[in-house]
Design a protein around this motif. Structure first.
Motif, short mmCIF file in Angstrom:
data_model
loop_
_atom_site.label_atom_id
_atom_site.label_comp_id
_atom_site.label_asym_id
_atom_site.label_seq_id
_atom_site.Cartn_x
_atom_site.Cartn_y
_atom_site.Cartn_z
N PRO A 44 0.78 -1.28 0.09
CA PRO A 44 0.04 0.13 0.28
C PRO A 44 0.85 1.24 0.09
CG PRO A 44 0.05 -1.05 2.36
CD PRO A 44 0.70 -1.99 1.28
N VAL A 45 0.40 2.22 -1.08
CA VAL A 45 1.13 3.64 -1.07
C VAL A 45 0.09 4.61 -1.10
CG1 VAL A 45 3.34 2.57 -2.03
CG2 VAL A 45 1.19 3.07 -3.67
N VAL A 76 5.39 -5.52 -5.00
CA VAL A 76 6.30 -4.60 -4.41
C VAL A 76 5.52 -3.99 -3.52
CG1 VAL A 76 7.52 -2.34 -5.06
CG2 VAL A 76 7.21 -3.80 -6.76
N ALA A 77 5.98 -4.22 -2.27
CA ALA A 77 5.52 -3.72 -0.98
C ALA A 77 5.69 -2.29 -0.46
CB ALA A 77 5.72 -4.52 0.28
N ILE A 103 8.84 -0.44 -1.86
CA ILE A 103 8.98 0.87 -2.22
C ILE A 103 8.81 1.76 -1.22
CG2 ILE A 103 6.43 0.81 -2.87
CD1 ILE A 103 7.24 2.88 -4.98
N ALA A 104 9.51 2.86 -1.10
CA ALA A 104 9.54 3.66 0.31
C ALA A 104 9.81 5.12 0.03
CB ALA A 104 10.57 3.25 1.41
N MET A 105 9.03 5.97 0.83
CA MET A 105 9.35 7.51 0.84
C MET A 105 9.93 7.45 2.12
SD MET A 105 5.95 9.43 -0.65
CE MET A 105 4.94 8.79 0.48
N PRO A 106 10.93 8.52 2.62
CA PRO A 106 11.44 8.51 3.72
C PRO A 106 10.43 9.29 4.88
CG PRO A 106 12.33 10.09 2.38
CD PRO A 106 11.52 9.01 1.52
N ILE A 134 12.97 3.65 -4.57
CA ILE A 134 12.50 4.94 -3.90
C ILE A 134 11.44 5.69 -4.56
CG2 ILE A 134 13.56 7.48 -3.92
CD1 ILE A 134 16.48 6.47 -3.88
N GLN A 135 10.60 6.01 -3.86
CA GLN A 135 9.41 6.71 -4.28
C GLN A 135 9.47 8.54 -3.93
OE1 GLN A 135 5.47 5.84 -2.91
NE2 GLN A 135 4.41 7.32 -4.30
#
Length: 298
Positions: A44-45, A76-77, A103-106, A134-135
């Motif tokens: 989830p994003v 892609v989690a 996938i991640a945002m800081p 990187i998102q």
């Protein structure tokens, strides 16, 4: 590992009228996306309303993706959390249940220092062995320059992809590809694939839109991959009226369309926008949908 390429679809998270996760509805959305030709499932994003999910719900959504996809395409989690250790826990969980990447945002809705972002991805790289996207979504978190992301990728080899969003995202995509010297395996766009033709021309390897018209967006991508630029442009032009309303109302439109197509039962969103569609906008959106209904797979 070969390059991830194509439309990586973000399933919207359906809720009941009282706001609980509709797990059967979510399974239908995921299955619809895969059966429509999506090359991967992401979330989830932001488009999944991840920021409204509890820790238990976040993990449940990831596990449902893995269950329904059943290895047909990569999962892609989304592991963006409220703080670094939160993201680390989600990343470990994603690896344990069988996801192929994360996938991640800081940060979300607040800027972070470059030091914090560096430490975030350093810790994330040490927490699991999955490839990292990187998102980079400036409007929703911290904005990263192409040069900074390239440095991160060269320092932390698990950073292999970028999902680039925001104003002039296509320019950043070009910079990441031209300056990166192979630092990344691929760059994908976002923003509901509104600029997918521009992005593909620059060398993007895919896009990560929501799921509500994924069947048609896969067709656009397939035409681009086949070198049928004019046909892709013509098809994208037919989508633009729907995408324009999506740009204005975001999740309300994606949930409305999924419900109208019979994929989910309820268009409820946990965090609705201040402005809602009125009867005139719904009328025009319904008309726009009727103009592309011949392209729908269901």
């Amino acid at each position: 590992m070969s390059q991830y390429r194509g439309i990586f679809s973000i399933p919207q998270t359906p809720f009941t009228a009282k706001g609980a996760i509709d797990t059967e509805g979510l399974k239908r959305v995921v299955d619809f996306a895969v059966n429509s030709g999506a090359s991967g499932i992401v979330g989830p994003v932001l488009a999944s309303e991840f920021y409204t999910l509890s820790e238990e719900e976040h993990r449940e959504v990831i596990s449902i993706y893995v269950e329904v996809v059943n290895k047909r395409v990569p999962v892609v989690a989304g592991v963006t959390g409220n703080y670094i250790s939160h993201s680390l826990g989600l990343a470990k969980y994603a690896e344990e249940v069988g996801c192929q990447a994360i996938i991640a945002m800081p940060t979300v809705s607040r800027p972070a220092s470059q030091e914090y972002i560096h430490n975030y991805f350093a810790e994330l790289s040490r927490s699991c062995s999955l490839p990292i996207f990187i998102q980079n979504a400036p409007a929703s978190g911290s904005s990263m320059s192409a040069d900074f992301m390239i440095k991160l990728a060269k320092k932390f080899p698990l950073i292999q992809y970028v999902k680039q969003e925001g104003a002039f995202a296509s320019h950043v995509i070009s910079d990441l590809i031209s300056k990166g010297s192979g630092a990344f395996k691929g760059i994908m766009g976002g923003m509901a694939a509104k600029f997918i033709i521009d992005e593909h021309s620059r060398g993007a390897c895919g896009n990560m839109p929501g799921s509500y018209i994924v069947d048609v967006q896969v067709k656009v991508w397939d035409l681009l991959e086949a070198g049928e630029l004019e046909e892709a442009r013509a098809l994208q032009a037919r989508l633009l009226p729907v995408l324009l309303y999506g740009n204005l109302f975001g999740l309300e439109v994606s949930k409305y369309v999924l419900a109208a197509r019979g994929i989910i039962d309820n268009p409820f969103t946990r965090n609705p926008s201040a402005r809602k569609m009125d009867k005139f906008e719904r009328r025009e959106l319904d008309w726009a949908l009727s103009q592309i209904s011949d392209l729908f797979s269901t």
